[in-house]
Write a protein that holds these residues in place. Structure first.
Motif, PDB file in Angstrom:
ATOM      1  N   GLU A 110      20.709   4.017 -19.599  1.00  0.00           N
ATOM      2  CA  GLU A 110      22.085   3.553 -19.825  1.00  0.00           C
ATOM      3  C   GLU A 110      22.182   2.021 -19.806  1.00  0.00           C
ATOM      4  O   GLU A 110      23.163   1.464 -20.280  1.00  0.00           O
ATOM      5  N   THR A 111      21.161   1.346 -19.262  1.00  0.00           N
ATOM      6  CA  THR A 111      21.225  -0.125 -19.187  1.00  0.00           C
ATOM      7  C   THR A 111      20.549  -0.749 -20.401  1.00  0.00           C
ATOM      8  O   THR A 111      21.202  -1.359 -21.252  1.00  0.00           O
ATOM      9  N   VAL A 112      19.230  -0.634 -20.476  1.00  0.00           N
ATOM     10  CA  VAL A 112      18.433  -1.148 -21.595  1.00  0.00           C
ATOM     11  C   VAL A 112      17.305  -0.128 -21.816  1.00  0.00           C
ATOM     12  O   VAL A 112      17.117   0.776 -20.992  1.00  0.00           O
ATOM     13  N   TYR A 113      16.556  -0.259 -22.901  1.00  0.00           N
ATOM     14  CA  TYR A 113      15.387   0.612 -23.086  1.00  0.00           C
ATOM     15  C   TYR A 113      14.330   0.246 -22.052  1.00  0.00           C
ATOM     16  O   TYR A 113      14.192  -0.916 -21.662  1.00  0.00           O
ATOM     17  N   GLY A 114      13.588   1.257 -21.589  1.00  0.00           N
ATOM     18  CA  GLY A 114      12.542   1.039 -20.607  1.00  0.00           C
ATOM     19  C   GLY A 114      11.176   1.360 -21.201  1.00  0.00           C
ATOM     20  O   GLY A 114      11.068   2.153 -22.142  1.00  0.00           O
ATOM     21  N   LEU A 115      10.158   0.717 -20.649  1.00  0.00           N
ATOM     22  CA  LEU A 115       8.778   1.012 -21.044  1.00  0.00           C
ATOM     23  C   LEU A 115       8.149   1.738 -19.861  1.00  0.00           C
ATOM     24  O   LEU A 115       7.762   1.117 -18.872  1.00  0.00           O
TER      25      LEU A 115
ATOM     26  N   LEU B  83       7.552  -3.747 -10.834  1.00  0.00           N
ATOM     27  CA  LEU B  83       8.276  -2.823 -11.710  1.00  0.00           C
ATOM     28  C   LEU B  83       9.277  -1.985 -10.918  1.00  0.00           C
ATOM     29  O   LEU B  83       9.106  -1.785  -9.711  1.00  0.00           O
ATOM     30  N   ILE B  84      10.281  -1.472 -11.619  1.00  0.00           N
ATOM     31  CA  ILE B  84      11.251  -0.564 -11.009  1.00  0.00           C
ATOM     32  C   ILE B  84      10.752   0.869 -11.175  1.00  0.00           C
ATOM     33  O   ILE B  84      10.290   1.252 -12.257  1.00  0.00           O
ATOM     34  N   VAL B  85      10.838   1.662 -10.103  1.00  0.00           N
ATOM     35  CA  VAL B  85      10.431   3.070 -10.145  1.00  0.00           C
ATOM     36  C   VAL B  85      11.672   3.939 -10.357  1.00  0.00           C
ATOM     37  O   VAL B  85      12.647   3.826  -9.609  1.00  0.00           O
TER      38      VAL B  85
ATOM     39  N   LEU C  55      22.056   0.904 -10.764  1.00  0.00           N
ATOM     40  CA  LEU C  55      21.775   0.156  -9.537  1.00  0.00           C
ATOM     41  C   LEU C  55      20.335   0.393  -9.104  1.00  0.00           C
ATOM     42  O   LEU C  55      19.895   1.546  -9.027  1.00  0.00           O
ATOM     43  N   THR C  56      19.629  -0.686  -8.805  1.00  0.00           N
ATOM     44  CA  THR C  56      18.260  -0.618  -8.287  1.00  0.00           C
ATOM     45  C   THR C  56      18.266  -1.071  -6.839  1.00  0.00           C
ATOM     46  O   THR C  56      18.847  -2.118  -6.516  1.00  0.00           O
ATOM     47  N   ILE C  57      17.651  -0.267  -5.959  1.00  0.00           N
ATOM     48  CA  ILE C  57      17.646  -0.560  -4.527  1.00  0.00           C
ATOM     49  C   ILE C  57      16.201  -0.812  -4.075  1.00  0.00           C
ATOM     50  O   ILE C  57      15.318   0.017  -4.329  1.00  0.00           O
TER      51      ILE C  57
ATOM     52  N   ALA D 181       7.518   4.237 -13.475  1.00  0.00           N
ATOM     53  CA  ALA D 181       7.694   2.783 -13.434  1.00  0.00           C
ATOM     54  C   ALA D 181       8.164   2.364 -14.814  1.00  0.00           C
ATOM     55  O   ALA D 181       7.599   2.800 -15.816  1.00  0.00           O
ATOM     56  N   ALA D 182       9.227   1.551 -14.873  1.00  0.00           N
ATOM     57  CA  ALA D 182       9.694   1.117 -16.207  1.00  0.00           C
ATOM     58  C   ALA D 182      10.395  -0.221 -16.130  1.00  0.00           C
ATOM     59  O   ALA D 182      11.492  -0.323 -15.574  1.00  0.00           O
ATOM     60  N   PRO D 183       9.781  -1.242 -16.699  1.00  0.00           N
ATOM     61  CA  PRO D 183      10.504  -2.489 -16.920  1.00  0.00           C
ATOM     62  C   PRO D 183      11.274  -2.360 -18.237  1.00  0.00           C
ATOM     63  O   PRO D 183      11.149  -1.350 -18.932  1.00  0.00           O
ATOM     64  N   SER D 184      12.056  -3.371 -18.569  1.00  0.00           N
ATOM     65  CA  SER D 184      12.706  -3.396 -19.873  1.00  0.00           C
ATOM     66  C   SER D 184      11.627  -3.397 -20.956  1.00  0.00           C
ATOM     67  O   SER D 184      10.534  -3.941 -20.760  1.00  0.00           O
TER      68      SER D 184
HETATM   69  O1  TXA Z   1      18.074  -1.559 -15.959  1.00  0.00           O
HETATM   70  C1  TXA Z   1      16.945  -1.792 -15.561  1.00  0.00           C
HETATM   71  O2  TXA Z   1      16.706  -2.123 -14.386  1.00  0.00           O
HETATM   72  C2  TXA Z   1      15.789  -1.646 -16.575  1.00  0.00           C
HETATM   73  C3  TXA Z   1      15.727  -0.181 -16.982  1.00  0.00           C
HETATM   74  C4  TXA Z   1      14.552   0.122 -17.871  1.00  0.00           C
HETATM   75  O3  TXA Z   1      15.737   0.629 -15.849  1.00  0.00           O
HETATM   76  N1  TXA Z   1      14.564  -2.120 -16.028  1.00  0.00           N
HETATM   77  C5  TXA Z   1      14.347  -3.446 -15.812  1.00  0.00           C
HETATM   78  O4  TXA Z   1      13.102  -3.769 -15.301  1.00  0.00           O
HETATM   79  O5  TXA Z   1      15.166  -4.309 -16.068  1.00  0.00           O
HETATM   80  P1  TXA Z   1      12.492  -5.240 -15.299  1.00  0.00           P
HETATM   81  O6  TXA Z   1      11.096  -5.060 -14.885  1.00  0.00           O
HETATM   82  O7  TXA Z   1      12.745  -5.885 -16.591  1.00  0.00           O
HETATM   83  O8  TXA Z   1      13.234  -5.977 -14.146  1.00  0.00           O
HETATM   84  C6  TXA Z   1      12.959  -5.661 -12.799  1.00  0.00           C
HETATM   85  C7  TXA Z   1      13.407  -6.772 -11.897  1.00  0.00           C
HETATM   86  C8  TXA Z   1      12.507  -7.979 -12.020  1.00  0.00           C
HETATM   87  O9  TXA Z   1      13.309  -9.144 -11.928  1.00  0.00           O
HETATM   88  C9  TXA Z   1      11.586  -7.815 -10.802  1.00  0.00           C
HETATM   89  O10 TXA Z   1      11.076  -9.044 -10.360  1.00  0.00           O
HETATM   90  C10 TXA Z   1      12.528  -7.193  -9.795  1.00  0.00           C
HETATM   91  O11 TXA Z   1      13.351  -6.327 -10.540  1.00  0.00           O
HETATM   92  N2  TXA Z   1      11.806  -6.406  -8.784  1.00  0.00           N
HETATM   93  C11 TXA Z   1      11.120  -5.248  -8.963  1.00  0.00           C
HETATM   94  N3  TXA Z   1      10.552  -4.841  -7.817  1.00  0.00           N
HETATM   95  C12 TXA Z   1      10.885  -5.742  -6.871  1.00  0.00           C
HETATM   96  C13 TXA Z   1      10.604  -5.887  -5.486  1.00  0.00           C
HETATM   97  N4  TXA Z   1       9.843  -5.009  -4.837  1.00  0.00           N
HETATM   98  N5  TXA Z   1      11.111  -6.976  -4.838  1.00  0.00           N
HETATM   99  C14 TXA Z   1      11.885  -7.882  -5.491  1.00  0.00           C
HETATM  100  N6  TXA Z   1      12.197  -7.789  -6.811  1.00  0.00           N
HETATM  101  C15 TXA Z   1      11.697  -6.749  -7.486  1.00  0.00           C
END
Ligand code: TXA
Ligand code: MG
Length: 339
Positions: free
Chosen positions: A31-36, A61-63, A94-96, A137-140
């Protein structure tokens, strides 16, 4: 490698799940952006994400999980604050951040002892997580440094030849990456603003949420980023983006005085007829949700139209606008002109 693009449906979900279980990286809608996405518990699979994106190894990466019952496997403990936030906002953008469990390899957390966890609300993302039976695990899904992708077409532009499959689930509703909050330290701290606002987080937690200094300002030389992603140049089209801060009349005067070949003004849809210069529309005035939804596609449109300079009118810094400002000021590499 040929990259297949499949419309979301039972076949695409099954194929994505098969590839994910085999340790491949797959482009998926959220719902936010495409993930890899790749298996978050498999260091070799996670390595493919970093390679496909050209992402620095120290950016974690976000899990992604599909249900609360999957959380205990990826974290060491679930703090009360995380319970409250999950209750209020999951599934959703929301990412926690919590302390990680041993199931999450250092490749996923980039060497940190914490892990970022999110439960997306997009039905296709949820189906794929469930079908794979893995935390993903999926970043943008953009190439590192470029704007995040909010359509399958944009994801294909960046990932063609780099991954075996992209699942097309239509344009992303929110358009900006999830809000990131850490509850792993003493004080809940906002690391990345998003559609879930600081005000909403504070209401759910019943306490103040601190703001990481990197959200609105450039990190000072030598300052350590609480969220490694914050230190990189980000979201940047090839064009030079410059933020103009001041009233609309001053913005209009400035873009007219600086008009020329390859110069574009990013503006709200209603402002397009008023500016008298080539425009890239980005949402509606007074409607931050629509601006968030349109921002990354607008930055990519700038490149498609051959922009060399894009002037953008600086948004407010509260509510959802804080997230729009945070992405724009990074796209502008912190070039802000006060009018
Ligand atoms: O909406 C989203 O969050 C998208 C979709 C695909 O779920 N994912 C996303 O992932 O934006 P990415 O990798 O582009 O951004 C993740 C961010 C980065 O700024 C990373 O540094 C931070 O979250 N991050 C991830 N794990 C972390 C951690 N353990 N501690 C601090 N920052 C963290
Ligand atoms: Mg990203």
């Amino acid at each position: 490698m040929d990259t297949k693009l499949l419309a979301a449906g039972p076949e695409a979900v099954a194929e994505a799940a098969r590839l994910l279980r085999a340790g491949e990286a797959v482009g998926i809608p959220t719902e936010t952006v495409y993930g890899l996405a790749a298996d978050a518990t498999n260091a070799a699979a996670v390595k493919k994400i970093f390679e496909a994106k050209g992402r620095p190894q120290d950016n974690p990466l976000i899990v992604h999980i599909a249900g609360m019952e999957e959380l205990p496997a990826v974290v060491r403990e679930i703090p009360a604050a995380a319970q409250k936030l999950a209750q209020a906002f999951w599934p959703g953008p929301l990412t926690i951040i919590m302390k990680k469990s041993d199931a999450i390899p250092m490749a996923t957390s980039a060497g940190l002892d914490t892990v970022a966890v999110r439960m997306p609300s997009h039905p296709v993302a949820r189906q794929i997580i469930r079908a794979a039976g893995l935390p993903l695990a999926a970043p943008s899904a953009n190439l590192s440094g470029l704007p995040s992708t909010t359509t399958a077409r944009h994801t294909f532009q960046d990932m063609n030849g780099r991954i075996p499959l992209i699942v097309d689930g239509g344009p992303c509703e929110v358009g900006l990456e999830s809000t990131v909050i850490t509850v792993a330290g003493e004080v809940p701290t906002l690391l990345r603003p998003g559609y879930i606002t600081r005000e909403q987080l504070e209401a759910a937690l019943g306490c103040e949420v601190a703001l990481s200094s990197a959200i609105l300002n450039k990190l000072a030389e030598g300052e350590v980023a609480a969220s490694p992603g914050m230190k990189y140049k980000h979201y940047s089209p090839r064009a030079d983006v410059i933020l103009l801060s001041g009233p609309f009349s001053a913005y209009k005067e400035y873009v007219q005085a600086h008009a020329g070949a390859g110069v574009f003004a990013m503006c709200y849809e209603e402002e397009q007829p008023l500016l008298g210069v080539p425009c890239i529309p980005c949402g509606r005035a007074g409607d931050p949700d629509s601006q968030a939804h349109a921002l990354f596609a607008a930055l990519r449109e700038a490149d498609e139209r051959g922009a060399q300079v894009v002037y953008a009118h600086s948004p407010a810094q509260d509510g959802v606008s804080m997230a729009v400002y945070n992405r724009l000021v990074r796209a502008a590499a912190f070039q802000v002109i006060e009018l």
